[in-house]
Scaffold this active site. Structure first.
Site, PDB file in Angstrom:
ATOM      1  N   CYS A  89      -6.489   3.278   7.405  1.00 50.54           N
ATOM      2  CA  CYS A  89      -6.000   3.889   6.167  1.00 50.54           C
ATOM      3  C   CYS A  89      -7.103   4.093   5.132  1.00 50.54           C
ATOM      4  O   CYS A  89      -7.260   5.186   4.572  1.00 50.54           O
ATOM      5  CB  CYS A  89      -4.845   3.088   5.594  1.00 50.54           C
ATOM      6  SG  CYS A  89      -5.249   1.395   5.082  1.00 50.54           S
ATOM      7  N   HIS A 106      -2.265  -1.403   2.091  1.00 48.67           N
ATOM      8  CA  HIS A 106      -2.314  -0.059   2.666  1.00 48.67           C
ATOM      9  C   HIS A 106      -2.612   0.957   1.570  1.00 48.67           C
ATOM     10  O   HIS A 106      -2.311   0.733   0.391  1.00 48.67           O
ATOM     11  CB  HIS A 106      -0.955   0.258   3.317  1.00 48.67           C
ATOM     12  CG  HIS A 106      -0.910   1.540   4.086  1.00 48.67           C
ATOM     13  ND1 HIS A 106      -1.745   1.805   5.152  1.00 48.67           N
ATOM     14  CD2 HIS A 106      -0.129   2.650   3.935  1.00 48.67           C
ATOM     15  CE1 HIS A 106      -1.467   3.014   5.633  1.00 48.67           C
ATOM     16  NE2 HIS A 106      -0.498   3.548   4.911  1.00 48.67           N
ATOM     17  N   HIS A 162      -1.306   9.767   5.464  1.00 49.28           N
ATOM     18  CA  HIS A 162      -1.940   8.466   5.673  1.00 49.28           C
ATOM     19  C   HIS A 162      -2.142   8.162   7.150  1.00 49.28           C
ATOM     20  O   HIS A 162      -1.540   8.799   8.021  1.00 49.28           O
ATOM     21  CB  HIS A 162      -1.103   7.352   5.029  1.00 49.28           C
ATOM     22  CG  HIS A 162       0.272   7.185   5.622  1.00 49.28           C
ATOM     23  ND1 HIS A 162       0.871   5.954   5.794  1.00 49.28           N
ATOM     24  CD2 HIS A 162       1.194   8.093   6.069  1.00 49.28           C
ATOM     25  CE1 HIS A 162       2.087   6.099   6.294  1.00 49.28           C
ATOM     26  NE2 HIS A 162       2.292   7.379   6.479  1.00 49.28           N
TER      27      HIS A 162
END
Length: 376
Positions: free
Chosen positions: A226, A277, A289
Site C-alpha cells: 500500500c 493502511h 489502493h
C-alpha cells in the site's frame, strides 16, 4: 514497532461522512471516478465537453467492463482502426439507420492504457473537422448540442444523443465541464512548475496499475504494497519523495476533512491503535489502493472499507473567480481614476488660491503705491 495513530482533528465529522450516490449503479460510479479528472483536463485542453466524453465512455465501454475496454486493449470509445499499429478484431453491432441492428467484425484500436484511449478520442474529435466540428465547445452552446452532433457521425444509433444526455443527467457529469476551483503549486524534479495536466496525470498513472499484484514490501510495477504504491505514484508524477512506510507517510502534508477531499489526497486506516493502511482518493467517494497479500490494486468505495483520516500532500491555491477578478480590476481602475480626478481638483483649487493671492497682493501693492504718491 508500529506507530500509534495520527491525532486527527476531524474524527467526528469523518465518522459522519456519507458518499454521494448518483444512482444505484456502483460499477458506473466507480468507473466515472477513475477517469473523471483526466476527462476534465482533456476537455479543458481540447475545448470539448468532458461530460459528453465521460458519457460516451460509459456507453461504449459498458462502464469499463467490456472486453474491448479492459486490458490489454483499453479501448473506452469503440474507436475502429489501429493505434500506433495496434488493433484487435471483435464483433460489433451497427444500426442501419432505422433502428435495426446487424452484426459485423471490425478492427478496433488497442491502447497501452486508458489514458491513451481518452486522449486519442479527443484528438479524433478535434482533428476530423468534417465529422465532429459541431461537437466542439466553440460550436456547440450546450452538451445537448454536442451530443446531437455525434449522432449519425460518431455512432449510427438513432437514439445516441438521447442516451448520452440521459447518462450525463443521471450522474451529474456537467460538473466536469468546468475547471476546478484550485490549482496545484510547486515544481517537479526538473524544476518546472506543476500544472493541472500533472494533476490529471496522477489519476491516469494510478489507474494504469489496476490489477498489479500486491507484494509485501513492493515498490515497483512488478508488485506494490500500500505505501509503496502511493510513494511510487507521487515520485512518478510529481517528483515528490514520500517516506517509505504508512507510519511515516501519515505525518506528511496537511490534514483535510472527508467532506473536502480532492483527487490525490491520501487516506489512512487505523486498526488496533496503529495506522495500518494507506490509499489514494480518486473522487466521488472512491479510492485506489493495494489492499493485501493475495489481492491486487483495485478501486474501493469509502463505505465498504472506511478510512480514518486524510492528508493532502499536493500544495494548492484557490483560483479567483473570473467575474470577481474582473470586477476587482474594474474597481481598481475606477478608484485610480477617482483618485486622479480628486488630485486634479485639488491642484486646480491650489492654483486658483495662488492666483487669487497673487491678485490680492498685486492690488495691495497698487494701493500702497498710490498712497505713497499722494503723500509726495
Amino acid at each position: 514497532m508500529k506507530q500509534s495513530t495520527y491525532d486527527s482533528s476531524y474524527t467526528s465529522s469523518n465518522q459522519n461522512y456519507t458518499r454521494i450516490k448518483y444512482t444505484t449503479n456502483l460499477s458506473t460510479e466507480m468507473f466515472i471516478a477513475s477517469i473523471g479528472e483526466q476527462a476534465r483536463q482533456i476537455g479543458q485542453d481540447k475545448s470539448l465537453y468532458a461530460s459528453v466524453m465521460i458519457a460516451q465512455a460509459v456507453i461504449e465501454s459498458d462502464s469499463g467492463n467490456s472486453g474491448l475496454a479492459k486490458a490489454p486493449y483499453n479501448n473506452l470509445f469503440g474507436i475502429k482502426g489501429a493505434y500506433q499499429g495496434n488493433s484487435v478484431t471483435m464483433s460489433t453491432q451497427e444500426d442501419n439507420g432505422k433502428g435495426n441492428l446487424y452484426t459485423i467484425d471490425s478492427a478496433f484500436r488497442a491502447y497501452e492504457t486508458q489514458e491513451e484511449s481518452l486522449k486519442d478520442y479527443a484528438d479524433l474529435l478535434r482533428s476530423d473537422m468534417g465529422h465532429y466540428y459541431n461537437a466542439w465547445k466553440e460550436n456547440a452552446a450546450t452538451y445537448q448540442d454536442a451530443a446531437k452532433a455525434l449522432q449519425g457521425t460518431y455512432a449510427t444509433s438513432t437514439i445516441y444523443a438521447d442516451t448520452i444526455c440521459a447518462v450525463i443527467e443521471a450522474y451529474d457529469l456537467t460538473r466536469y465541464d468546468e475547471p476546478l476551483d484550485f490549482e496545484i503549486t510547486g515544481k517537479d524534479a526538473d524544476g518546472k512548475d506543476l500544472t493541472m495536466d500533472d494533476y490529471a496525470q496522477l489519476q491516469a498513472n494510478a489507474v494504469s496499475y489496476l490489477g498489479t499484484p500486491y507484494v509485501w514490501g513492493g515498490t515497483t510495477p512488478d508488485g506494490f504494497d500500500c505505501s509503496g504504491f502511493v510513494q511510487y505514484l507521487y515520485k512518478q508524477t510529481f517528483g515528490i519523495d514520500l517516506p517509505r512506510t504508512t507510519y511515516t507517510q501519515q505525518n506528511e502534508g496537511v490534514e483535510v476533512s472527508f467532506k473536502d477531499l480532492q483527487m490525490g489526497d491520501l487516506l489512512f486506516f487505523v486498526s488496533g491503535g496503529s495506522t495500518e493502511h494507506v490509499a489514494m482518493y480518486l473522487g466521488d467517494g472512491f479510492y485506489i489502493h493495494a489492499p493485501e497479500p493475495g489481492d491486487s490494486i483495485k478501486i474501493t468505495d469509502m463505505e465498504s472499507f472506511t478510512p480514518t483520516f486524510a492528508k493532502r500532500i499536493i500544495k494548492t491555491k484557490a483560483v479567483e473567480d473570473e467575474a470577481a477578478a474582473e470586477k476587482a480590476a474594474d474597481e481598481k481602475v475606477a478608484k485610480a481614476a477617482h483618485a486622479k480626478k480628486d488630485s486634479k481638483a485639488a491642484d486646480e483649487k491650489t492654483e486658483k488660491a495662488a492666483d487669487e493671492k497673487a491678485a490680492d497682493d498685486a492690488a495691495a501693492d497698487e494701493e500702497a503705491a498710490k498712497a505713497e504718491e499722494a503723500e509726495a
